[in-house]
Design a protein around this motif. Structure first.
Motif, PDB file in Angstrom:
ATOM      1  N   ALA A  98       0.788  -1.125  -0.072  1.00  0.00           N
ATOM      2  CA  ALA A  98      -0.011  -0.019  -0.040  1.00  0.00           C
ATOM      3  C   ALA A  98       1.011   1.228  -0.018  1.00  0.00           C
ATOM      4  O   ALA A  98       1.937   1.292   0.703  1.00  0.00           O
ATOM      5  N   TYR A  99       0.391   2.279  -0.992  1.00  0.00           N
ATOM      6  CA  TYR A  99       1.442   3.517  -1.089  1.00  0.00           C
ATOM      7  C   TYR A  99       0.665   4.658  -0.579  1.00  0.00           C
ATOM      8  O   TYR A  99      -0.629   4.811  -0.519  1.00  0.00           O
ATOM      9  N   ASP A 100       1.380   5.612  -0.024  1.00  0.00           N
ATOM     10  CA  ASP A 100       0.734   6.733   0.689  1.00  0.00           C
ATOM     11  C   ASP A 100       0.590   7.615  -0.583  1.00  0.00           C
ATOM     12  O   ASP A 100       0.756   7.655  -1.908  1.00  0.00           O
ATOM     13  N   ARG A 101       0.536   9.081  -0.146  1.00  0.00           N
ATOM     14  CA  ARG A 101       0.094   9.815  -1.356  1.00  0.00           C
ATOM     15  C   ARG A 101       1.384  10.639  -2.060  1.00  0.00           C
ATOM     16  O   ARG A 101       1.331  11.050  -2.973  1.00  0.00           O
ATOM     17  N   GLU A 102       2.409  10.052  -1.614  1.00  0.00           N
ATOM     18  CA  GLU A 102       4.012  10.655  -2.055  1.00  0.00           C
ATOM     19  C   GLU A 102       4.156   9.187  -2.831  1.00  0.00           C
ATOM     20  O   GLU A 102       5.234   9.422  -3.466  1.00  0.00           O
ATOM     21  N   VAL A 104       5.003   6.285  -1.555  1.00  0.00           N
ATOM     22  CA  VAL A 104       5.999   5.619  -0.764  1.00  0.00           C
ATOM     23  C   VAL A 104       5.186   4.423  -0.133  1.00  0.00           C
ATOM     24  O   VAL A 104       4.158   4.565   0.194  1.00  0.00           O
ATOM     25  N   PRO A 105       5.735   3.229  -0.191  1.00  0.00           N
ATOM     26  CA  PRO A 105       5.047   1.888   0.219  1.00  0.00           C
ATOM     27  C   PRO A 105       5.308   1.665   1.800  1.00  0.00           C
ATOM     28  O   PRO A 105       6.243   1.244   2.384  1.00  0.00           O
ATOM     29  N   PHE A 115      11.352  -8.579   5.092  1.00  0.00           N
ATOM     30  CA  PHE A 115      12.171  -7.511   4.349  1.00  0.00           C
ATOM     31  C   PHE A 115      12.786  -6.617   5.082  1.00  0.00           C
ATOM     32  O   PHE A 115      13.724  -6.044   4.718  1.00  0.00           O
ATOM     33  N   GLY A 116      12.304  -6.271   6.344  1.00  0.00           N
ATOM     34  CA  GLY A 116      13.339  -5.435   6.953  1.00  0.00           C
ATOM     35  C   GLY A 116      13.452  -3.746   6.300  1.00  0.00           C
ATOM     36  O   GLY A 116      14.637  -3.405   6.643  1.00  0.00           O
ATOM     37  N   LEU A 117      12.430  -3.343   5.826  1.00  0.00           N
ATOM     38  CA  LEU A 117      12.841  -2.061   5.113  1.00  0.00           C
ATOM     39  C   LEU A 117      12.482  -1.142   6.269  1.00  0.00           C
ATOM     40  O   LEU A 117      11.387  -0.842   6.935  1.00  0.00           O
ATOM     41  N   ASP A 118      13.341  -0.166   6.338  1.00  0.00           N
ATOM     42  CA  ASP A 118      13.229   1.044   7.267  1.00  0.00           C
ATOM     43  C   ASP A 118      12.675   2.090   6.520  1.00  0.00           C
ATOM     44  O   ASP A 118      12.602   1.970   5.060  1.00  0.00           O
ATOM     45  N   ARG A 119      12.392   3.354   7.071  1.00  0.00           N
ATOM     46  CA  ARG A 119      11.778   4.606   6.451  1.00  0.00           C
ATOM     47  C   ARG A 119      12.477   4.867   5.171  1.00  0.00           C
ATOM     48  O   ARG A 119      11.988   5.263   4.146  1.00  0.00           O
ATOM     49  N   ALA A 120      13.979   4.801   5.419  1.00  0.00           N
ATOM     50  CA  ALA A 120      14.758   5.536   4.042  1.00  0.00           C
ATOM     51  C   ALA A 120      14.419   4.286   3.081  1.00  0.00           C
ATOM     52  O   ALA A 120      14.385   4.866   1.765  1.00  0.00           O
ATOM     53  N   ALA A 126       9.999   4.231  -3.511  1.00  0.00           N
ATOM     54  CA  ALA A 126       8.627   5.304  -3.985  1.00  0.00           C
ATOM     55  C   ALA A 126       8.338   5.063  -5.483  1.00  0.00           C
ATOM     56  O   ALA A 126       9.204   4.829  -6.367  1.00  0.00           O
ATOM     57  N   LEU A 127       7.122   5.190  -5.890  1.00  0.00           N
ATOM     58  CA  LEU A 127       6.454   5.235  -7.069  1.00  0.00           C
ATOM     59  C   LEU A 127       7.228   6.357  -7.937  1.00  0.00           C
ATOM     60  O   LEU A 127       7.303   7.492  -7.468  1.00  0.00           O
TER      61      LEU A 127
END
Length: 383
Positions: A98-102, A104-105, A115-120, A126-127
């Protein structure tokens, strides 16, 4: 001799390599009309388009319009398959990212364990976003990150687009139609009225009187055709019966071409046909059109009958154009020289000049040599 050879070679309508160069050199850099604001009015409403080889998703994200590449950054599923619709959010149908308005998943099922994906890291996935802007209700997207503003690119016709936006209601007919012809053949067809007597003797010829004048503004042009007295009387009667408020200054038939592939026909200030000629491959395109009546109209059986009549007339007219465009495409495959353009086809010459100038500009910027030997000959013809 008054006539002149066209600036485009038959290969320009046929060659896959030239088609690819055209997509990169023209459509990547030009603002493309994608739809009206009312089509994206509520959160979650979306449109999908293919522009310069890019799958584009235009979506209302909590009241803000965004244009993204229509591909999930996880394993590359299309985010939206339909051409239009409404969903609760921007979520990949494959694994639920799910992606936000910017773009970013932020919602990744099993992220902590798998996955272990942090914010960065999520921001790095990001799309891809594309430029989006509007003039009134007209929504445009540009693939290239840099380029002229929409206002500058549409000048001096932004004011006319705003008037049309303010003066006409939502589309009562909207169609996407595949054509077996190069998109340029479709555009060339609507840039002249020379073919009307032969191709449209019972349809468009019953509307226009044969007079024609054209004004050029940079890459764009606008044509004015006189309307027959009986056609004007019909529109006056329809306007009174339905209460349509004609847009001032557009009394007869006006045809606006906004380079490269947007055409707007305005009839008696009370009807607009908004057409995009969207390339889908060498020798084929999709014609997407919308018909809109002027504001102020009454609803009911009379309006429905008028809309039905106009829809049928438009389908007839475009069916005639579609058939002849396919024949031109077939014939062009056997041609060994540029077409011959009369003085009544000068609008095509301006279209060719603009097309070649921009293609050559982007070739030079990228260091790409001319794509076929005819390029040098065409340069000489233009000079």
């Amino acid at each position: 001799m008054i006539a002149k050879p066209a600036l485009l070679h038959p290969a320009d309508y046929l060659d896959p390599g030239l088609y690819a160069a055209e997509q990169a050199g023209i459509f990547t850099h030009q603002w493309q009309f994608v739809g009206f604001a009312e089509e994206l009015a509520e959160p979650g409403r979306f449109l999908t388009r293919q522009i310069a080889g890019e799958p584009v998703l235009v979506i209302n994200m909590d009241g803000d319009l965004r244009a993204f590449r229509n591909v999930c950054t996880h394993r590359f599923a299309r985010l939206k398959a339909a051409e239009a619709g409404q969903d609760s959010g921007l979520r990949c149908p494959y694994h639920g990212w799910a992606y936000d308005r910017e773009g970013v998943p932020l919602g990744i099922p099993g992220n902590a364990d798998c996955f272990g994906l942090d914010r960065a890291a999520k921001q790095g996935l990001a799309l891809k976003r594309f430029a989006l802007d509007r003039i009134g209700r007209f929504i445009f997207v540009r693939i290239a990150a840099e380029g002229p503003s929409l206002a500058d690119a549409m000048a001096p016709h932004g004011e006319l687009l705003q008037r049309l936006s303010d003066g006409f209601g939502p589309a009562f007919s909207q169609v996407a139609q595949p054509w077996a012809a190069d998109w340029k053949i479709g555009i060339e067809n609507v840039l002249e009225v020379y073919h009307v007597d032969a191709v449209h003797p019972e349809s468009f010829r019953s509307v226009v009187d044969g007079t024609w004048r054209v004004a050029y503004q940079g890459p764009h042009s606008i044509g004015h055709a006189g309307m027959r007295a009986e056609a004007l009387r019909w529109w006056e009667g329809v306007g009174k019966r339905l209460g349509l408020l004609a847009v001032p200054g557009l009394d007869h038939y006006v045809h606006l071409h906004l380079f490269p592939n947007l055409a707007i026909g305005i009839t008696a200030g009370r009807l607009i046909s908004v057409q995009t000629y969207e390339p889908t491959g060498p020798g084929r395109f999709t014609l997407r059109y919308r018909l809109c009546l002027a504001l102020g109209g009454k609803q009911g059986a009379a309006r429905a009958a008028v809309e039905s009549h106009l829809t049928a007339l438009n389908e007839t007219l475009l069916g005639e154009d579609r058939a002849i465009a396919a024949e031109v495409q077939i014939g062009t495959a056997s041609a060994d020289r540029p077409a011959l353009l009369g003085a009544n086809e000068d609008r095509l010459m301006q279209f060719h000049q603009t097309l070649l100038a921009l293609k050559n500009t982007h070739r030079l910027a990228s260091g790409t040599p001319p794509s076929h030997p005819a390029d040098e000959e065409r340069q000489e013809n233009r000079i």
